[in-house]
Design an enzyme around this catalytic site. Structure first.
Site, PDB file in Angstrom:
ATOM      1  N   GLY A 251       0.788  -1.230   0.000  1.00 20.05           N
ATOM      2  CA  GLY A 251       0.000   0.000   0.000  1.00 20.05           C
ATOM      3  C   GLY A 251       0.817   1.277   0.000  1.00 20.05           C
ATOM      4  O   GLY A 251       0.258   2.366   0.140  1.00 20.05           O
ATOM      5  N   GLU A 293       4.951  -6.005   1.478  1.00 17.24           N
ATOM      6  CA  GLU A 293       4.513  -6.435   0.142  1.00 17.24           C
ATOM      7  C   GLU A 293       4.229  -5.248  -0.765  1.00 17.24           C
ATOM      8  O   GLU A 293       3.076  -4.986  -1.128  1.00 17.24           O
ATOM      9  CB  GLU A 293       3.222  -7.258   0.281  1.00 17.24           C
ATOM     10  CG  GLU A 293       3.360  -8.510   1.093  1.00 17.24           C
ATOM     11  CD  GLU A 293       2.001  -9.067   1.536  1.00 17.24           C
ATOM     12  OE1 GLU A 293       0.988  -8.348   1.438  1.00 17.24           O
ATOM     13  OE2 GLU A 293       1.966 -10.204   1.989  1.00 17.24           O
ATOM     14  N   PRO A 294       5.244  -4.501  -1.143  1.00 13.79           N
ATOM     15  CA  PRO A 294       4.990  -3.379  -2.046  1.00 13.79           C
ATOM     16  C   PRO A 294       4.743  -3.867  -3.475  1.00 13.79           C
ATOM     17  O   PRO A 294       5.423  -4.777  -3.953  1.00 13.79           O
ATOM     18  CB  PRO A 294       6.302  -2.582  -1.983  1.00 13.79           C
ATOM     19  CG  PRO A 294       7.345  -3.602  -1.646  1.00 13.79           C
ATOM     20  CD  PRO A 294       6.660  -4.663  -0.821  1.00 13.79           C
ATOM     21  N   ARG A 333      -7.621   3.179 -14.517  1.00 14.38           N
ATOM     22  CA  ARG A 333      -7.557   3.846 -13.212  1.00 14.38           C
ATOM     23  C   ARG A 333      -8.279   5.205 -13.177  1.00 14.38           C
ATOM     24  O   ARG A 333      -8.975   5.489 -12.206  1.00 14.38           O
ATOM     25  CB  ARG A 333      -6.114   3.954 -12.722  1.00 14.38           C
ATOM     26  CG  ARG A 333      -5.456   2.569 -12.559  1.00 14.38           C
ATOM     27  CD  ARG A 333      -4.151   2.610 -11.785  1.00 14.38           C
ATOM     28  NE  ARG A 333      -4.356   2.888 -10.386  1.00 14.38           N
ATOM     29  CZ  ARG A 333      -4.212   4.061  -9.813  1.00 14.38           C
ATOM     30  NH1 ARG A 333      -3.824   5.098 -10.545  1.00 14.38           N
ATOM     31  NH2 ARG A 333      -4.451   4.233  -8.546  1.00 14.38           N
ATOM     32  N   TYR A 337     -11.099   4.939 -10.483  1.00 11.97           N
ATOM     33  CA  TYR A 337     -10.768   5.579  -9.192  1.00 11.97           C
ATOM     34  C   TYR A 337     -10.626   7.100  -9.293  1.00 11.97           C
ATOM     35  O   TYR A 337     -10.116   7.731  -8.363  1.00 11.97           O
ATOM     36  CB  TYR A 337      -9.431   5.054  -8.648  1.00 11.97           C
ATOM     37  CG  TYR A 337      -9.210   3.569  -8.700  1.00 11.97           C
ATOM     38  CD1 TYR A 337     -10.017   2.696  -7.966  1.00 11.97           C
ATOM     39  CD2 TYR A 337      -8.157   3.039  -9.440  1.00 11.97           C
ATOM     40  CE1 TYR A 337      -9.781   1.335  -7.995  1.00 11.97           C
ATOM     41  CE2 TYR A 337      -7.913   1.677  -9.465  1.00 11.97           C
ATOM     42  CZ  TYR A 337      -8.734   0.831  -8.744  1.00 11.97           C
ATOM     43  OH  TYR A 337      -8.492  -0.511  -8.772  1.00 11.97           O
ATOM     44  N   CYS A 364     -15.388   2.970 -26.530  1.00 11.68           N
ATOM     45  CA  CYS A 364     -16.750   3.479 -26.716  1.00 11.68           C
ATOM     46  C   CYS A 364     -17.432   3.724 -25.376  1.00 11.68           C
ATOM     47  O   CYS A 364     -18.395   3.043 -25.010  1.00 11.68           O
ATOM     48  CB  CYS A 364     -17.544   2.509 -27.563  1.00 11.68           C
ATOM     49  SG  CYS A 364     -16.917   2.496 -29.233  1.00 11.68           S
ATOM     50  N   TYR A 393      -0.738  -1.457 -11.997  1.00 16.03           N
ATOM     51  CA  TYR A 393      -2.193  -1.509 -12.122  1.00 16.03           C
ATOM     52  C   TYR A 393      -2.710  -0.871 -13.408  1.00 16.03           C
ATOM     53  O   TYR A 393      -3.860  -0.440 -13.468  1.00 16.03           O
ATOM     54  CB  TYR A 393      -2.873  -0.880 -10.897  1.00 16.03           C
ATOM     55  CG  TYR A 393      -2.464  -1.546  -9.595  1.00 16.03           C
ATOM     56  CD1 TYR A 393      -2.824  -2.867  -9.339  1.00 16.03           C
ATOM     57  CD2 TYR A 393      -1.685  -0.881  -8.658  1.00 16.03           C
ATOM     58  CE1 TYR A 393      -2.432  -3.501  -8.165  1.00 16.03           C
ATOM     59  CE2 TYR A 393      -1.287  -1.506  -7.473  1.00 16.03           C
ATOM     60  CZ  TYR A 393      -1.669  -2.810  -7.239  1.00 16.03           C
ATOM     61  OH  TYR A 393      -1.286  -3.420  -6.080  1.00 16.03           O
TER      62      TYR A 393
HETATM   63  N1  LLP Z   1      -0.628  -7.018  -0.216  1.00 13.07           N
HETATM   64  C1  LLP Z   1      -1.943  -7.237  -0.306  1.00 13.07           C
HETATM   65  C2  LLP Z   1      -2.545  -8.256   0.542  1.00 13.07           C
HETATM   66  C3  LLP Z   1      -2.730  -6.490  -1.186  1.00 13.07           C
HETATM   67  O1  LLP Z   1      -4.033  -6.703  -1.261  1.00 13.07           O
HETATM   68  C4  LLP Z   1      -2.118  -5.514  -2.011  1.00 13.07           C
HETATM   69  C5  LLP Z   1      -2.885  -4.723  -2.965  1.00 13.07           C
HETATM   70  C6  LLP Z   1      -0.724  -5.330  -1.904  1.00 13.07           C
HETATM   71  C7  LLP Z   1      -0.015  -6.096  -0.986  1.00 13.07           C
HETATM   72  C8  LLP Z   1       0.031  -4.356  -2.739  1.00 13.07           C
HETATM   73  O2  LLP Z   1      -0.412  -3.041  -2.608  1.00 13.07           O
HETATM   74  P1  LLP Z   1       0.460  -1.886  -3.294  1.00 13.07           P
HETATM   75  O3  LLP Z   1       1.795  -1.871  -2.605  1.00 13.07           O
HETATM   76  O4  LLP Z   1       0.592  -2.197  -4.731  1.00 13.07           O
HETATM   77  O5  LLP Z   1      -0.305  -0.647  -3.068  1.00 13.07           O
HETATM   78  N2  LLP Z   1      -5.978  -1.590  -8.442  1.00 13.07           N
HETATM   79  C9  LLP Z   1      -5.755  -0.624  -7.391  1.00 13.07           C
HETATM   80  C10 LLP Z   1      -4.874  -1.152  -6.302  1.00 13.07           C
HETATM   81  C11 LLP Z   1      -5.398  -2.424  -5.674  1.00 13.07           C
HETATM   82  C12 LLP Z   1      -4.479  -2.956  -4.636  1.00 13.07           C
HETATM   83  C13 LLP Z   1      -4.956  -4.284  -4.171  1.00 13.07           C
HETATM   84  N3  LLP Z   1      -4.134  -4.889  -3.188  1.00 13.07           N
HETATM   85  C14 LLP Z   1      -5.167   0.637  -8.011  1.00 13.07           C
HETATM   86  O6  LLP Z   1      -4.966   0.678  -9.221  1.00 13.07           O
HETATM   87  O7  LLP Z   1      -4.930   1.622  -7.318  1.00 13.07           O
END
Ligand code: LLP
Length: 435
Positions: A251, A293-294, A333, A337, A364, A393
């Site tokens: 996140g 978990e980035p 996105r 969002y 479309c 994403y």
């Molecule tokens: N770990 C878990 C359990 C997760 O569900 C996620 C993301 C991550 C790690 C990685 O998160 P990150 O570091 O990439 O922010 N499609 C959306 C983002 C959905 C994220 C879902 N889970 C977007 O485009 O903003």
């Protein structure tokens, strides 16, 4: 002013005002590979992996960094993550199969998801996946049975939902009570899951996991949730829970616009590790191994989307639409969002912005807009537009909507480019159809 902060580390502008990334002129890349095109700067990608590992491990040795494949994965990238010493977080049989195809060591893979299917779990267990992050009572039973049938004891972590709001878009908030993810601490379900997992004959409970949402621009939600979950976990010592693993998920935010100033990787590391250390010491608890978990913040800043302009429609006094040859099929996105991106004319970087335009896609849907009401230099058909911070994403959420082929992916490094996914053809799109 050129928004350097949202472009890959190697980005420069040549004397003719053309965008150069990884030593490659983006207009030459467009001539070679066509548009829409996604490029990934290998140097930025590897540097982000190294920074994560370094920033976390320099504060505490017992830390692992698992790349969240949902941000985007393919076999060539899985090899790079392996070379960089990362683990992988997968959320489907497909992502797991991709890691496997790349020869990625599956003991360094964690399987996430709120509804893994029996087929996916059998595939994971029989291929020796490192850890499964169990997300429901259904899965707890199912996985125990699958592991028993395979004659294995499967390492698991339990995903809890700590009820902490990270203030992200409602679609990407996961750690609150009203969420489909994880066992809620608040309802007592998480406690029940821990006790049940400790009793399961073919599961080995290593620890706990939470993920609050994405992207999180604040440090406080990580501090609050880390402290809360560790304190909550201490009560299970009597039940036999030795917390060996702890993960606050991913996140971590990135800059999408020139005005974004997300925390540094080291700031996140400091917030999480200092909280973990202080809380564990307060509880007299051994500090568990930490896994982060980035996804977005590894690959997002490395990626740039390149499009070519076609139709331009000027509605006097209303709006000027500049249409490109991609859109919501390769980057959903903005539509999903309301995400905001910078847009740069790749061949006119130094030209002054003179007009307000809206960048539309070719799909479309009226909502297929990549950027609304932005100031750009004078644009004409054939100009190339670059959208930075597009590595995460975008291709991973791409679709064949309107039966448009998905774009190719090209790695750039030191003036060289390497195709790691070719453009889809019409035949590719019909490959699974049966007449
Ligand atoms: N770990 C878990 C359990 C997760 O569900 C996620 C993301 C991550 C790690 C990685 O998160 P990150 O570091 O990439 O922010 N499609 C959306 C983002 C959905 C994220 C879902 N889970 C977007 O485009 O903003």
């Amino acid at each position: 002013m050129f928004p350097q902060n949202v472009f890959p580390d190697t980005t420069t502008v040549d004397s003719q005002g053309r965008l150069v990334i990884g030593g490659c002129n983006t207009l030459d890349l467009v001539s070679e590979y066509g548009t829409p095109l996604y490029i990934l700067d290998e140097q930025t990608l590897r540097a982000r992996c190294r920074s994560y590992i370094q920033e976390f491990r320099q504060r505490r040795k017992e830390c692992d960094v698992y790349y969240a494949c949902k941000a985007y994965i393919n076999p060539a990238l899985a090899k790079i993550f392996d070379e960089e010493g990362m683990g992988l977080d997968v959320v489907s049989g497909g992502e797991l199969a991709t890691a496997q195809a790349a020869g990625f060591p599956l003991e360094r893979v964690t399987f996430h998801g709120n509804n893994k299917t029996p087929v996916e779990l059998e595939f994971a267990v029989s291929n020796g996946i490192g850890t499964v992050a169990v997300d429901s009572f259904y899965e707890l039973d199912l996985l125990n049975r699958i592991a028993a049938e395979a004659g294995k004891v499967q390492n698991i972590i339990i995903r809890v939902s700590p009820g902490v709001d990270p203030h992200t878009h409602v679609y990407t908030t996961t750690g609150t009570l009203d969420s489909k993810f994880g066992f809620a601490i608040q309802t007592g379900h998480a406690a029940q899951a821990v006790r049940q997992a400790l009793k399961a004959s073919n599961l080995n409970l290593l620890g706990l996991h939470f993920h609050l949402g994405s992207p999180i621009f604040e440090l406080e939600p990580y501090r609050v949730a880390t402290d809360l979950v560790l304190r909550w976990a201490a009560q299970f010592r009597e039940d036999g829970l030795e917390l060996k693993e702890f993960s606050p998920g991913g996140g971590f935010a990135i800059a999408y616009t020139r005005d974004d100033a997300p925390p540094e990787i080291g700031d996140y590391a400091e917030a999480i590790i200092s909280t973990m250390t202080a809380t564990c010491s307060d509880l007299g608890m051994e500090i568990p191994n930490l896994t982060v978990e980035p996804g977005r913040s590894i690959i997002g800043p490395a990626g740039v989307a390149l499009y070519q302009i076609g139709a331009i429609k000027d509605i006097p006094g209303v709006r000027k639409y500049v249409s490109v040859d991609g859109g919501m099929g390769d980057n959903i996105r903005p539509a999903l969002y309301q995400a905001v991106y910078e847009v740069v004319a790749a061949g006119k970087v130094n030209d002054a912005p003179t007009e307000r335009v809206t960048i539309a896609g070719k799909y479309c849907e009226s909502g297929d807009l990549l950027a609304s009401d932005i100031m750009m230099p004078e644009l004409v058909a054939g100009d190339v537009l670059a959208i930075p911070a597009a590595g995460a994403y975008c291709p991973s959420m791409a679709s064949n909507y309107n039966l448009n082929p998905r774009p190719p992916m090209v790695l750039v490094n030191n003036g060289q480019s390497r195709l790691i996914r070719r453009r889809e053809s019409y035949q590719d799109m019909m490959h699974c159809d049966v007449i």
